[in-house]
Design an enzyme around this catalytic site. Structure first.
Site, PDB file in Angstrom:
ATOM      1  N   LYS A 288       0.503  -1.203  -0.296  1.00 15.54           N
ATOM      2  CA  LYS A 288       0.039   0.305   0.162  1.00 15.54           C
ATOM      3  C   LYS A 288       0.633   1.763   0.012  1.00 15.54           C
ATOM      4  O   LYS A 288       1.836   1.408   0.604  1.00 15.54           O
ATOM      5  CB  LYS A 288      -1.181  -0.031   1.478  1.00 15.54           C
ATOM      6  CG  LYS A 288      -1.833   0.256   1.488  1.00 15.54           C
ATOM      7  CD  LYS A 288      -2.908   0.882   2.270  1.00 15.54           C
ATOM      8  CE  LYS A 288      -4.395   2.048   2.403  1.00 15.54           C
ATOM      9  NZ  LYS A 288      -5.649   0.924   3.179  1.00 15.54           N
ATOM     10  N   GLU A 374     -19.500  -6.826  10.582  1.00 17.70           N
ATOM     11  CA  GLU A 374     -20.412  -5.746  11.754  1.00 17.70           C
ATOM     12  C   GLU A 374     -21.249  -6.670  12.043  1.00 17.70           C
ATOM     13  O   GLU A 374     -21.706  -6.958  13.049  1.00 17.70           O
ATOM     14  CB  GLU A 374     -21.165  -4.678  10.333  1.00 17.70           C
ATOM     15  CG  GLU A 374     -19.998  -3.613  10.083  1.00 17.70           C
ATOM     16  CD  GLU A 374     -19.598  -3.934   8.324  1.00 17.70           C
ATOM     17  OE1 GLU A 374     -19.429  -3.032   7.907  1.00 17.70           O
ATOM     18  OE2 GLU A 374     -19.747  -5.497   8.066  1.00 17.70           O
ATOM     19  N   ARG A 402     -25.686  -2.602   7.358  1.00 18.09           N
ATOM     20  CA  ARG A 402     -25.243  -4.584   7.574  1.00 18.09           C
ATOM     21  C   ARG A 402     -24.887  -4.841   8.648  1.00 18.09           C
ATOM     22  O   ARG A 402     -25.794  -6.257   8.153  1.00 18.09           O
ATOM     23  CB  ARG A 402     -23.840  -4.324   6.869  1.00 18.09           C
ATOM     24  CG  ARG A 402     -23.121  -3.494   5.544  1.00 18.09           C
ATOM     25  CD  ARG A 402     -21.919  -2.908   5.704  1.00 18.09           C
ATOM     26  NE  ARG A 402     -22.055  -4.757   4.143  1.00 18.09           N
ATOM     27  CZ  ARG A 402     -20.511  -4.916   3.718  1.00 18.09           C
ATOM     28  NH1 ARG A 402     -19.191  -3.842   3.646  1.00 18.09           N
ATOM     29  NH2 ARG A 402     -21.060  -5.586   2.629  1.00 18.09           N
TER      30      ARG A 402
END
Length: 628
Positions: A288, A374, A402
């Protein structure tokens, strides 16, 4: 390697001639490394001009070039998961100049968006949807006989969600012709890439190995025990140098891990895999922030950046010291944790955003980051509450959607003692409609056993969090992104009376403004000009019935909320007045029945009429209609 973000537009002769992936496919393979360098340079420059996500995009630059070079996009479908890694994709698909307007009002979105480009095959905002969407497209291609390929590019953080594995399980079961590319950008799944794993990955992806394997299967088909032994031998060979056994067991042909910055290796491997039948899984290791030294060293801090200003902006000391609502939560939870050992903090991969950094450092044994899961976060809290702990679930409003089933069935139905600290409530500016927390008042207040609070300033946020913590049952406090009006914050914690509002201004005009959360202080100017009564309602559920009865006979009741009008706080007021047979004029000010496109938070508030002038104008217009 860049050490600073360029402020001058870089020289990009190859990139300048690419207006669509078809132009990219006209280049020779030996030109692609130069294109990768130009693409990375332009990405750094453009994000420096606008701000936005860029660490993930820098990490997939080689992969993006390889995919558009080898696949016939847009007929072949690339489905990105999530959208943070799509900036290079946008540049290569005709939006290079538009990238200079990304996440700005009337500019392009920071995420893939079907309405924006035919190359954005699936709209993405929440994670872990790519494999399911790609499977749907692969099955559609089979049904319609289009021959289109489907490729899901998923980050390893997104692989932590159950949705991803549900889709993997289904894809393996139906033997779909599709490819999943795992962009593993922080080594959280695999061991570091070495020469041995790269060597075996080349072999396993090669056409020679594939031909030998398939021929061997045909020969051994009449000898089931021998075929089973051959399969197990292959799995164990792969398992010695790669973490792919799980994906093989799910029905995928696993290849990798390979170096995602080795362009030649990427091109060779993907080219060998792309025309194979059945589900293929390619594991690539990327870094990244690749190519930008500060981002490589701090991938979390450089996940996104602000616009690079030519002159440093001087901020007042007051603004610099002004805490965000997430900071209010972070300080509160540490204060309470010092006094109560039963407090547990749970978050679905939102430690930094929810400001649980200090808590995680000071109380590591009571901190649980469940990754992008979640649903599990909420049910985990339910289980803890059953056995005497006091869980606090720190979650964004848009992500709580969610876990709605778990919130109803696992927590509220059992009236369990769980506190939900709901961050990013309301409009969220440049992140746009996928991240907006504008439905929680509507979807929470209809749940039995739920108490729902909406603080209007920083101190109210602290005290309502404490109130919710002291309450024995299911309690939610929703607060916005960013800073508040600058209220004085009391160090002492106070338990507020549940379902009781507070009077901010007493007026004599017969206009009563009921503020729910952040818009309350925006109405103060209108209240002063109109000599209106202003109530900070504090609670959506239970609603302050006594206050509504007291003021219900006035000529106009105005409700304010940074939430969808349908089913929201204004609806709660209207329903209560109707239940008491109180007939009065009601004006509900909130978000209209549409998705609000990205802009600055202030511009979005102005657009929907929730800024100071918009509130005053709406009230005056309603008064004019009443007198008519």
């Amino acid at each position: 390697m860049f050490e600073t973000i360029p402020t001058e537009r870089p020289n990009t002769p190859l990139l300048d001639d690419i207006h669509a992936p078809s132009d990219l496919r006209q280049l020779s393979k030996n030109q692609l490394p130069t294109l990768v360098d130009e693409l990375r340079a332009f990405l750094l420059y453009s994000v420096g001009q606008t701000g936005g996500h860029f660490g993930a995009g820098l990490g997939v630059t080689e992969l993006t070039v390889a995919l558009h070079y080898l696949f016939n996009t847009p007929d072949d479908r690339l489905i990105w998961d999530v959208g943070h890694q799509t900036y290079p994709h946008k540049i290569l698909t005709g939006r290079r100049e538009a990238l200079l307007s990304i996440r700005q009002e009337n500019g392009i979105s920071g995420f893939p968006k079907r309405e924006e480009s035919e190359y954005d095959t699936f709209g993405v905002g929440h994670s872990s949807t790519s494999i399911g969407a790609a499977l749907g497209m692969a099955l559609a291609a089979k049904q319609l006989k289009t021959g289109n390929k489907a490729v899901a590019i998923i980050g390893d953080g997104a692989m932590s969600a159950g949705m991803a594995f549900e889709a993997l399980n289904h894809a393996g079961g139906v033997k779909a012709d599709m490819m999943v590319i795992l962009n593993d950008n922080d080594m959280s799944i695999s061991r570091p890439v070495g020469a041995l794993s790269n060597y075996f990955a080349r072999i396993w992806a090669s056409k020679t190995y594939y031909t030998v394997r398939e021929s061997g299967r045909k020969v051994l088909k009449s000898l089931p025990s021998a075929l089973k032994l051959a399969r197990k031998t292959e799995e164990h060979m792969k398992g010695m140098v790669a973490p792919g056994t799980l994906f093989e067991e799910l029905g995928f042909n696993y290849i990798g891990p390979i170096d995602g910055h080795d362009l030649d290796l990427l091109l060779t491997t993907i080219e060998n895999l792309k025309d194979r039948s059945g589900p293929q899984f390619l594991h690539v290791i990327t870094k990244k922030g690749k190519g930008f030294e500060p981002a490589e060293g701090d991938p979390i801090g450089y996940h996104a950046i602000n616009k690079i200003e030519p002159e440093p902006i001087t901020k007042s000391a007051e603004k610099m010291n002004k805490p965000k609502y997430s900071n209010i939560f972070g300080r509160w939870i540490c204060d309470v944790a010092e006094q109560d050992e039963t407090l547990i903090a749970i978050t679905p991969a939102m430690k930094e955003g929810s400001d649980l950094i200090e808590f995680a450092k000071r109380f590591p044994e009571r901190y649980f980051d469940v990754a992008i899961a979640e649903q599990h976060a909420v049910t985990l809290a339910a289980g803890m509450a059953c056995d005497g702990l006091k869980p606090v679930v720190a979650i964004y409003s848009t992500f709580l959607q969610r876990a709605y089933d778990q919130l109803i069935h696992d927590v509220a139905l059992q009236n369990l003692d769980v506190l939900f600290a709901i961050d990013r409530a309301g409009l969220v500016g440049e992140d746009g409609p996928t991240h907006a927390g504008v439905y929680d008042l509507s979807y929470l207040r209809c749940i039995p056993n739920m108490v729902l609070a909406t603080p209007s300033d920083e101190n109210e946020c602290r005290q309502l969090l404490h109130t919710g913590y002291q309450y024995k049952g299911t309690f939610a406090v929703r607060y916005p992104r960013g800073t508040g009006p600058g209220a004085q914050i009391d160090a002492e914690l106070t338990t507020l009376p549940i379902g009781q509002s507070r009077l901010l201004r007493e007026g004599s005009s017969g206009i009563v403004i009921c503020g729910f959360g952040s818009p309350t202080y925006a109405a103060l100017q209108a209240a002063n000009k109109l000599d209106a009564t202003l109530l900070d309602m504090r609670f959506v559920k239970p609603i302050d019935g006594a206050a509504l009865i007291k003021y219900g006979q006035d000529k106009l009741i105005v409700t304010l909320e940074e939430n969808a009008i349908m089913g929201g706080a204004g609806s709660a007021v209207s329903e209560y007045l109707q239940s008491k047979n109180i007939n009065t004029h009601i004006l509900q000010i909130g978000l209209p029945d549409r998705y609000e496109e990205h802009a600055s938070h202030g511009a979005m508030l102005k657009r929907v009429g929730l800024d100071e002038s918009g509130i005053e104008t709406a009230i005056r217009n309603k008064l004019a209609a009443i007198t008519l």
